[in-house]
Each structure stands twice: as structure tokens, then as C-alpha cells.
Design a protein around this motif. Structure first.
Motif, mmCIF file in Angstrom:
data_model
loop_
_atom_site.group_PDB
_atom_site.id
_atom_site.type_symbol
_atom_site.label_atom_id
_atom_site.label_comp_id
_atom_site.label_asym_id
_atom_site.label_seq_id
_atom_site.Cartn_x
_atom_site.Cartn_y
_atom_site.Cartn_z
ATOM 1 N N ARG A 57 53.918 4.154 55.423
ATOM 2 C CA ARG A 57 53.204 2.985 55.931
ATOM 3 C C ARG A 57 53.368 2.788 57.430
ATOM 4 N NH1 ARG A 57 52.507 -1.404 51.307
ATOM 5 N NH2 ARG A 57 51.775 0.017 49.698
ATOM 6 N N THR A 58 54.207 3.579 58.069
ATOM 7 C CA THR A 58 54.302 3.474 59.524
ATOM 8 C C THR A 58 53.089 4.083 60.211
ATOM 9 O OG1 THR A 58 55.450 5.602 59.851
ATOM 10 C CG2 THR A 58 56.812 3.681 59.342
ATOM 11 N N LEU A 59 52.363 4.931 59.503
ATOM 12 C CA LEU A 59 51.274 5.668 60.143
ATOM 13 C C LEU A 59 50.149 4.753 60.613
ATOM 14 C CD1 LEU A 59 51.113 8.759 57.772
ATOM 15 C CD2 LEU A 59 51.897 8.718 60.142
ATOM 16 N N LYS A 212 58.060 -13.644 45.129
ATOM 17 C CA LYS A 212 58.125 -13.950 46.560
ATOM 18 C C LYS A 212 56.796 -14.469 47.100
ATOM 19 C CE LYS A 212 61.661 -10.439 47.481
ATOM 20 N NZ LYS A 212 61.990 -9.211 48.263
ATOM 21 N N TRP A 213 55.722 -14.431 46.301
ATOM 22 C CA TRP A 213 54.393 -14.893 46.700
ATOM 23 C C TRP A 213 53.868 -14.088 47.887
ATOM 24 C CZ3 TRP A 213 52.314 -18.779 43.626
ATOM 25 C CH2 TRP A 213 53.221 -19.424 42.780
ATOM 26 N N THR A 214 54.137 -12.795 47.872
ATOM 27 C CA THR A 214 53.774 -11.956 49.007
ATOM 28 C C THR A 214 52.919 -10.776 48.582
ATOM 29 O OG1 THR A 214 55.841 -10.694 48.785
ATOM 30 C CG2 THR A 214 55.824 -12.545 50.343
ATOM 31 N N LEU A 215 52.001 -10.405 49.466
ATOM 32 C CA LEU A 215 51.234 -9.168 49.304
ATOM 33 C C LEU A 215 51.685 -8.175 50.352
ATOM 34 C CD1 LEU A 215 48.574 -7.751 47.990
ATOM 35 C CD2 LEU A 215 47.730 -8.092 50.311
ATOM 36 N N ASP A 216 51.922 -6.947 49.922
ATOM 37 C CA ASP A 216 52.240 -5.852 50.827
ATOM 38 C C ASP A 216 51.211 -4.761 50.582
ATOM 39 O OD1 ASP A 216 53.459 -4.099 52.583
ATOM 40 O OD2 ASP A 216 54.893 -3.372 51.102
ATOM 41 N N ALA A 217 50.374 -4.494 51.565
ATOM 42 C CA ALA A 217 49.333 -3.475 51.442
ATOM 43 C C ALA A 217 49.444 -2.516 52.617
ATOM 44 C CB ALA A 217 47.947 -4.119 51.406
ATOM 45 N N THR A 218 48.727 -1.412 52.535
ATOM 46 C CA THR A 218 48.830 -0.412 53.598
ATOM 47 C C THR A 218 48.330 -0.952 54.925
ATOM 48 O OG1 THR A 218 46.679 0.477 52.919
ATOM 49 C CG2 THR A 218 48.619 1.571 52.046
ATOM 50 N N PHE A 219 47.397 -1.919 54.899
ATOM 51 C CA PHE A 219 46.773 -2.365 56.143
ATOM 52 C C PHE A 219 47.145 -3.784 56.553
ATOM 53 C CE2 PHE A 219 43.250 -3.886 58.798
ATOM 54 C CZ PHE A 219 43.196 -2.870 59.747
ATOM 55 N N PHE A 220 47.489 -4.643 55.603
ATOM 56 C CA PHE A 220 47.833 -6.020 55.969
ATOM 57 C C PHE A 220 48.810 -6.582 54.948
ATOM 58 C CE2 PHE A 220 44.483 -6.500 52.941
ATOM 59 C CZ PHE A 220 44.573 -7.768 52.380
ATOM 60 N N ASN A 221 49.409 -7.723 55.308
ATOM 61 C CA ASN A 221 50.312 -8.399 54.387
ATOM 62 C C ASN A 221 50.231 -9.900 54.625
ATOM 63 O OD1 ASN A 221 52.646 -9.075 56.407
ATOM 64 N ND2 ASN A 221 52.250 -6.896 56.701
#
Length: 488
Positions: A57-59, A212-221
Motif C-alpha cells: 500500500r505504500t506504492l 473501530k468504525w474505520t475503512l482502510d482501502a488502497t486509495f483512501f481511508n
């Protein structure tokens, strides 16, 4: 060459690239830091490994806007088909209908190899929403069986331009049972569905954490407010030179109306909505958040809305289908109702804005001042309903409302670019509107209150040099599916 040998070959290649001093997978995520041979090697790997950006995901932080454009072109895609996720219904795929869901997987031919790609299958309930066990009502069809309106979902960018050659591309286990061919702008791409194969790509493009009520995606969070899931907090893009910047201030939802007479006005806004997360239908391609939204007036729940918020790695879809019993009476007592739906962004100075009514190529600067042209932004509903924001920070927002042509409403677009806007909202964190944009419904049908619309948001790194107009044209004319039995 078998798939195990192929994996070994790619692993050896990755080790050699790192040894050679590229080190791009372990380097700090600095914007525009994939240069020259590093970028070329990244493209080669991405062609062979479709889920590479999810694996590392750093890319996405390291690519410049120009490189995002080059990457999309190198994969023979455009910026809409990069973010697009096709759905294949059981009713469209005769070779798959009736099969057990757990036996199916999806593959594509990439760089000469047959490789698995991330996918999911979402079943439907009898009301047409995505089925989530323990949350939804009755399931449509048989549970665990791909039937009826159940949907197979994957990313279009993960398909391959190469067609499967039965002699060269063989599975070690299972068999190919369905070829999915997509025709689009004179080009053809393919995906293949296997039965009883253990080959899976374990990558997740999106992950929603209910605790945690969080979204983690490749492009946004982002993080949702636990007390009201429609309130987004700490919304950030995993791209551009300032990924630490909080992108979105708040979602705007407001209904103002007189009752019988124009005044006094009654206002219901996002603070009057009790939006609960009933559950999540998880998947690697999209997360479907099951929402229960109570409209509360004077502390009393008036009516409930059920909906699915569908989140992709570069997009959000929020459909609203609402029938209010007795609504035909309510519409006759509402006096000049106005519904505002929009996004209040946080400090997008240096960006640009455009709407469906703008002449092609004529854009408004985000500069904190409302120009005469911006004051005349009168978008027509339902035939011109898209808005575009170029953030100036290495990513874009495309917003479109899908309104059925037989829903007789009137409305217009809204756009406020002001450091000191005339109107503010109690639930804002940042008082400015830099910018604030969306749609305003100014007239509802009398005699019924059935609402059927979908708000669609895309977050491409760029819409490309052709501008937002081409992105929307592509969006309105997506790839066309042909499902057929595979060549054996």
C-alpha cells in the motif's frame, strides 16, 4: 509452466530487483519517488500481478499524478475503467447459475500466465439489497447458491487483454466453466470463472473494521462517527503530495420545508438522522455497509430508511429507495420543500471545479471567492447531474446522481467556493467552504413520496487529460458483457 513455478519465478524477480538497488517496496512512501527503471519495473510487475497495489500500500503514495496516468495507459485502460467494478448476475451467466458459491473463483491471463484475481459473490435479499446473514431479511433464492440476482464482482482493471489458450493455460485443480468477455471502446478484455479450484488471490482492496468504525482501502481511508455513521471523520486520500491532509469536512444532508404555509420553516439535517450500522457484508472488492437511518423530529422517530452504502477502493455508492406510508398526504402539506445533498471539502485551494453544464474545458478555480459564473451554476435535474473537483493535491472527486427519468423532480447544482460562506452548519469542523458542492432538490412530486436515487462518488487519482467530460461519457457507457462457455 505451472502456477507454482510462475510464483517462484516472480518471487525470484522481486528479490533480484530489490538486490539491484531498486528497493521500491521497502522505501519510505515519498510522493513521486518511483523514478526511471523503478517505475518501469513496477509497471512490469503490475501487469503480471493485478493486486500489487493492495499487496504493497505504500506504492499509491509514491506515484505522481502523471505516473498514475501513465500506469493506466500502460495497462490499456482509461481512468473510469481503472476504478470500475463490473457485476455479473447469475441470470447473465448460464454456466454459473445454480453452482455452489464456495466452489467458484475468478482468474485472468496476465503477462502470459493464468493468475487468480480478487473477487466476491454477493447474494440478494427479497427486497433487492445485498444479503448479510443475521442482518437482512429473507434471502432471495437459495443461500450459498449462485442464482437469480446474485452478483459476482471483481475489478475491471484486473481482467486481461489476453484470451485464455487451453493448451498453454491450464489449472492444476478444478476447471474453467465460464468465459466472461467485455467489449469496450473497440477493445476486448477477459476473465474466467473456475469451479473447484483452490487458486485464490488473498488481497483485500477494502477492509471495514466495525469495532473501530474505520475503512482502510488502497486509495483512501476514513473513520465514521459511531453515533452517526453518515458523519465521516478523518477522511484522507492515500495518494498525492499531502496524504496527511484531511480531505472531507462533512457530508451535508438537509431538508427544509414549510408546513401548509411557507413560514415558519422546519429543518431536518444530518443531526436529526440516527444512522446505525446494522452490519457489514465483507468482501475483498467492496464492503457493503448495511444502514438503518431513522429520521428524528423533536426527539420522535418519524420514519426509517434502509440502505446499503457500498464502498470500493476508489468509490462510494449510496442508493436511497424510500416509500413513506401516507406520503401522498405529506406531500400536499409540504410547502416549498428543499433538499440539500452535498460535500463540504477542506481547503482545496489550487484545485479546479466543473459541472455538467460547463462548456467542455471551462473550469472554475478553487480560490475562496465566488465568481459571477459560479453564481450561475444551474445544473438541470435529471439530465445533467455530475460534478467534478480536481483537488490540486493529487486526486479527483467525481460526483453523480442517478435519478430515474420517471421521478418528476426539479433541482439544481450547488457550488460554494468561499472562505467565509453565508451559510454554516453546526456539524462542520472547518467553517470555510473550499469548496462545498452538491445538488439541491427544489420540487417534489405531489401525491406520492417514493424516493429512488443513487449518489455515486468516485475518487480517481486523475480523470486524465481528456477531462471529466470523457470520464462521465465512459461511466455512462460501461464495458458490455458477453458470457459464454470456455474453449476447452
Amino acid at each position: 509452466m505451472g502456477h507454482k513455478e510462475s510464483y517462484v519465478r516472480r518471487w525470484v524477480l522481486a528479490v533480484l530487483l530489490a538486490w539491484a538497488g531498486t528497493g521500491w517496496s521497502a522505501a519510505p512512501a515519498a510522493y513521486d519517488s518511483l523514478k526511471g527503471a523503478q517505475f518501469d519495473q513496477f509497471i512490469m510487475r503490475l501487469k503480471a500481478e493485478p493486486s500489487l497495489l493492495a499487496q504493497d500500500r505504500t506504492l499509491s503514495f509514491r506515484l505522481s499524478t502523471t505516473q498514475w496516468d501513465q500506469m493506466v495507459q500502460a495497462l490499456d485502460l482509461d481512468h473510469y475503467t481503472w476504478v470500475y467494478a463490473p457485476t455479473v448476475k447469475a441470470s447473465q451467466s448460464p454456466q454459473l447459475a445454480g453452482k455452489r458459491i464456495e466452489t467458484l473463483s475468478v482468474l485472468a491471463v496476465r503477462s502470459g500466465q493464468l493468475v487468480p484475481i480478487p473477487f466476491q459473490i454477493d447474494e440478494r435479499d427479497t427486497d433487492g439489497w445485498v444479503y448479510a446473514p443475521g442482518v437482512s431479511g429473507s434471502i432471495q433464492g437459495a443461500e450459498g447458491v449462485f442464482d437469480g440476482e446474485d452478483e459476482l464482482v471483481f475489478m475491471y482493471r484486473d481482467t486481461g487483454s489476453e484470451r485464455l489458450d487451453p493448451a498453454a493455460h491450464r489449472l492444476d485443480d478444478g476447471r474453467i466453466v465460464q468465459e466472461l468477455t467485455f467489449r469496450y471502446n473497440g477493445k476486448t478484455r477477459h476473465a474466467y470463472v473456475a469451479e473447484d479450484s483452490q487458486r485464490r488471490d488473498p488481497s483485500d482492496y477494502v477492509q471495514y473494521d466495525q469495532e473501530k468504525w474505520t475503512l482502510d482501502a488502497t486509495f483512501f481511508n476514513f473513520r465514521n462517527n459511531p453515533r452517526n455513521i453518515l458523519k465521516f471523520e478523518d477522511f484522507r486520500a492515500n495518494a498525492g503530495p499531502t496524504p496527511e491532509h484531511r480531505v472531507l469536512d462533512t457530508l451535508i444532508l438537509e431538508i427544509a420545508t414549510g408546513v401548509v404555509v411557507p413560514w415558519p420553516r422546519v429543518t431536518v439535517d444530518i443531526e436529526n438522522l440516527k444512522a446505525e450500522l446494522a452490519g457489514v457484508k465483507h468482501g475483498p472488492v467492496r464492503e457493503v455497509l448495511k444502514l438503518k437511518i431513522w429520521v428524528v423530529v423533536a426527539g420522535i422517530p418519524v420514519f426509517r430508511i434502509l440502505t446499503d452504502m457500498t464502498v470500493y477502493d476508489q468509490g462510494i455508492s449510496l442508493p436511497v429507495k424510500l416509500h413513506i406510508p401516507g406520503g401522498e398526504i405529506l406531500t400536499r402539506v409540504l410547502n416549498k420543500p428543499v433538499i440539500d445533498i452535498g460535500l463540504d471539502m477542506n481547503d482545496m485551494r489550487g484545485g479546479r471545479f466543473a459541472a455538467a453544464i460547463n462548456p467542455s474545458g471551462q473550469y472554475h478555480a478553487v480560490d475562496g471567492q465566488v465568481s459571477a459564473a459560479e453564481e450561475q451554476l444551474d445544473i438541470r435535474i435529471p439530465d445533467a447531474t455530475w460534478l467534478w473537483l480536481e483537488s490540486g493535491r493529487g486526486w479527483d472527486v467525481v460526483m453523480q446522481f442517478d435519478i430515474p427519468p420517471d421521478w418528476p423532480v426539479e433541482g439544481r447544482g450547488t457550488y460554494v467556493d468561499s472562505a467565509k460562506p453565508k451559510q454554516s452548519y453546526d456539524y462542520e469542523t472547518f467553517p470555510h467552504a473550499l469548496p462545498r458542492f452538491g445538488f439541491q432538490v427544489t420540487k417534489l412530486p405531489v401525491g406520492k413520496l417514493d424516493i429512488d436515487l443513487t449518489a455515486v462518488l468516485w475518487f480517481p487519482a486523475t480523470v486524465g487529460s481528456a477531462g471529466p467530460e470523457q470520464f462521465i461519457r465512459n461511466m455512462d457507457n460501461p464495458p458490455r458483457l458477453e458470457a459464454r462457455a470456455p474453449a476447452l
